[in-house]
Design an enzyme around this catalytic site. Structure first.
Site, PDB file in Angstrom:
ATOM      1  N   SER A  94       0.789  -1.220   0.000  1.00 45.35           N
ATOM      2  CA  SER A  94       0.000   0.000   0.000  1.00 45.35           C
ATOM      3  C   SER A  94       0.826   1.278   0.000  1.00 45.35           C
ATOM      4  O   SER A  94       0.339   2.323  -0.428  1.00 45.35           O
ATOM      5  CB  SER A  94      -0.947   0.007   1.197  1.00 45.35           C
ATOM      6  OG  SER A  94      -0.232  -0.129   2.397  1.00 45.35           O
ATOM      7  N   HIS A 131      -5.616  -3.366  -2.381  1.00 46.23           N
ATOM      8  CA  HIS A 131      -5.371  -2.348  -3.406  1.00 46.23           C
ATOM      9  C   HIS A 131      -5.371  -2.935  -4.814  1.00 46.23           C
ATOM     10  O   HIS A 131      -5.095  -2.214  -5.769  1.00 46.23           O
ATOM     11  CB  HIS A 131      -4.032  -1.650  -3.153  1.00 46.23           C
ATOM     12  CG  HIS A 131      -4.096  -0.698  -2.011  1.00 46.23           C
ATOM     13  ND1 HIS A 131      -4.564   0.589  -2.141  1.00 46.23           N
ATOM     14  CD2 HIS A 131      -3.801  -0.859  -0.703  1.00 46.23           C
ATOM     15  CE1 HIS A 131      -4.528   1.200  -0.966  1.00 46.23           C
ATOM     16  NE2 HIS A 131      -4.068   0.333  -0.070  1.00 46.23           N
ATOM     17  N   LYS A 147     -12.088   0.642  -1.196  1.00 46.03           N
ATOM     18  CA  LYS A 147     -11.167   1.371  -2.082  1.00 46.03           C
ATOM     19  C   LYS A 147     -11.779   1.413  -3.488  1.00 46.03           C
ATOM     20  O   LYS A 147     -12.672   2.228  -3.722  1.00 46.03           O
ATOM     21  CB  LYS A 147      -9.789   0.739  -2.007  1.00 46.03           C
ATOM     22  CG  LYS A 147      -9.257   0.728  -0.557  1.00 46.03           C
ATOM     23  CD  LYS A 147      -7.855   0.235  -0.450  1.00 46.03           C
ATOM     24  CE  LYS A 147      -7.453  -0.077   0.983  1.00 46.03           C
ATOM     25  NZ  LYS A 147      -7.515   1.049   1.915  1.00 46.03           N
TER      26      LYS A 147
HETATM   27  C1  LIG Z   1      -3.027  -3.430   2.146  1.00 44.43           C
HETATM   28  C2  LIG Z   1      -4.243  -3.031   2.935  1.00 44.43           C
HETATM   29  N1  LIG Z   1      -4.960  -3.982   3.562  1.00 44.43           N
HETATM   30  C3  LIG Z   1      -6.044  -3.673   4.272  1.00 44.43           C
HETATM   31  C4  LIG Z   1      -6.480  -2.372   4.398  1.00 44.43           C
HETATM   32  C5  LIG Z   1      -7.680  -2.081   5.224  1.00 44.43           C
HETATM   33  O1  LIG Z   1      -8.807  -1.893   4.416  1.00 44.43           O
HETATM   34  P1  LIG Z   1     -10.034  -1.046   4.943  1.00 44.43           P
HETATM   35  O2  LIG Z   1      -9.714   0.378   4.716  1.00 44.43           O
HETATM   36  O3  LIG Z   1     -11.187  -1.550   4.162  1.00 44.43           O
HETATM   37  O4  LIG Z   1     -10.171  -1.346   6.405  1.00 44.43           O
HETATM   38  C6  LIG Z   1      -5.773  -1.355   3.762  1.00 44.43           C
HETATM   39  C7  LIG Z   1      -6.183   0.063   3.805  1.00 44.43           C
HETATM   40  O5  LIG Z   1      -6.471   0.793   4.523  1.00 44.43           O
HETATM   41  C8  LIG Z   1      -4.626  -1.684   3.030  1.00 44.43           C
HETATM   42  O6  LIG Z   1      -3.908  -0.728   2.436  1.00 44.43           O
END
Ligand SMILES: Cc1ncc(COP(=O)(O)O)c(C=O)c1O
Length: 393
Positions: free
Chosen positions: A182, A210, A241
């Site tokens: 990310s 992502h 996202k």
């Molecule tokens: C790689 C990754 N996994 C999980 C998440 C968590 O997702 P969410 O925002 O739906 O809680 C994020 C982002 O915030 C992320 O970048």
């Protein structure tokens, strides 16, 4: 007089302030869109994860309205008591089809999907083998599971192999990677990791937060992109996202999903999504499965913007996705870059320790399908001016 027992928090905040790392929350007024209004000014927005612009897609909004009118604003319960609506079941059925798995289960967020899954399938007798740059929610899940955590250097397959070889054959192991990292925007080495997992009898898990809506046919994610269907036991995705709404999910075998419905603590102990959220996500899947125009636009914008940054001479790290970091060195420098860009009408969030290593602070950019070429060029011009002033290019 009673001494404030939370005084140490103010000391911590003072220290962040002294390092230039105390950040006000940017406040969005109006839509989450390619050009948006933050803190009273209209800016080109390079900071959202709204890859396809679905947060404001008319069809998704219409389906959310319809669900609101038909089913109300909330579900009123956790899934395992009275909070499972037909829309939740339909969304899970559709996600399984989308991800080409037997079944899927939806969580309140991608964070709880990761943390709830890892912590429920592992025990203190097990081992997690995890890339050093995996998302915080994976790390928290590992900690909650109380399994031993063995971290391998970023994408270092040989190091992961050595760890796996050193573990007893009979021990349960989870090999885990982000599909798209990310903060750097590079891809996990899925084919190599799947081969390792197969050779060592490890469970293979990928967090495609992502990648869903971005990589693979119709945005099916990195498992599809790398042709590793059937080799990844646990696929996590997010609905927050590219899908444009809120939530996370796990896709995999029916026993995995049935188990999570009985044991994953966020699923058991936190209220399910409002029906409008589930309806929005189903509408997003309808769109992804029927039309790839937005994904194509996302990628042409990504190529245009990445090339613009590298032509200007910026260090954009190892990105392979619409997430493009612009490396700045120390945290305070990244924050200065971000602030100066904001003053020029471009919102690109500065990211510093502890989210990334102390000397790898950056401004993180994400283009979306809905940016116009004019908006992206405007941003590149601002990067050019500010980058020169700060001596980054
Ligand atoms: C790689 C990754 N996994 C999980 C998440 C968590 O997702 P969410 O925002 O739906 O809680 C994020 C982002 O915030 C992320 O970048």
């Amino acid at each position: 007089m009673r001494q404030d027992p939370l005084q140490f928090l103010s000391t911590e905040l003072d220290s962040l302030r002294a390092q230039g790392l105390l950040r006000p929350l940017r406040v969005l007024e109006g839509h989450q869109a390619a050009r948006a209004r933050f803190d009273g000014r209209s800016v080109v927005n390079l900071s959202s994860n709204n890859y396809l612009g679905l947060t404001t897609h008319p069809e998704l909004i219409a389906r959310a309205h319809q669900a609101l009118d038909e089913f109300g604003v909330g579900s009123g319960s956790v899934r395992t008591i009275a909070g499972t609506m037909a829309l939740h079941m339909e969304l899970e059925r559709r996600l399984a089809i989308f991800k080409r798995t037997e079944a899927a289960v939806v969580f309140q967020s991608g964070f709880t999907a990761n943390a709830g899954t890892v912590s429920s399938i592992l025990t203190k007798d097990d081992v997690v083998v995890s890339d050093e740059l995996n998302h915080a929610s994976i790390i928290d899940g590992c900690r909650l599971s109380r399994a031993a955590i063995k971290v391998f250097p970023h994408k270092d397959i040989d190091a992961a192999r050595r760890i796996l070889e050193s573990l007893p054959a009979g021990q349960r192991k989870l090999l885990i990677t982000d599909g798209v990292f990310s903060m750097d925007g590079d891809l996990g080495r899925l084919p190599d990791l799947c081969a390792l997992a197969e050779a060592h009898g490890a469970i293979m898990m990928v967090d495609d937060a992502h990648a869903s809506g971005v990589f693979g046919a119709n945005g099916r994610g990195t498992v599809d992109h790398f042709g590793t269907h059937g080799r990844v036991d646990v696929q996590v995705g997010t609905l927050s996202k590219a899908i444009g709404a809120l939530g996370g999910y796990v896709a995999g075998s029916k026993p995995l999903i049935d188990f999570l419905r009985h044991r994953a603590r966020p699923f058991l102990f936190s209220t399910s999504h409002p029906p409008s959220v589930a309806a929005t996500c189903i509408a997003a899947l309808d769109l992804l499965e029927s039309d790839t125009t937005l994904i194509a636009r996302l990628w042409s914008n990504t190529q245009f913007f990445k090339k613009g940054l590298t032509d200007l001479g910026f260090d954009t790290g190892m990105s392979e996705s619409p997430i493009t970091p612009v490396m700045a060195g120390e945290g305070s420098r990244a924050m200065e870059l971000s602030d100066r860009l904001m003053a020029e009408g471009v919102f690109a969030q500065g990211i510093a320790f502890p989210t990334v290593a102390r000397d790898r602070a950056r401004v993180r950019t994400i283009v979306t399908a809905t940016h116009t070429t004019g908006e992206l060029q405007f941003a590149l011009d601002a990067f050019n001016r500010v980058g020169r002033e700060l001596g980054l290019i």
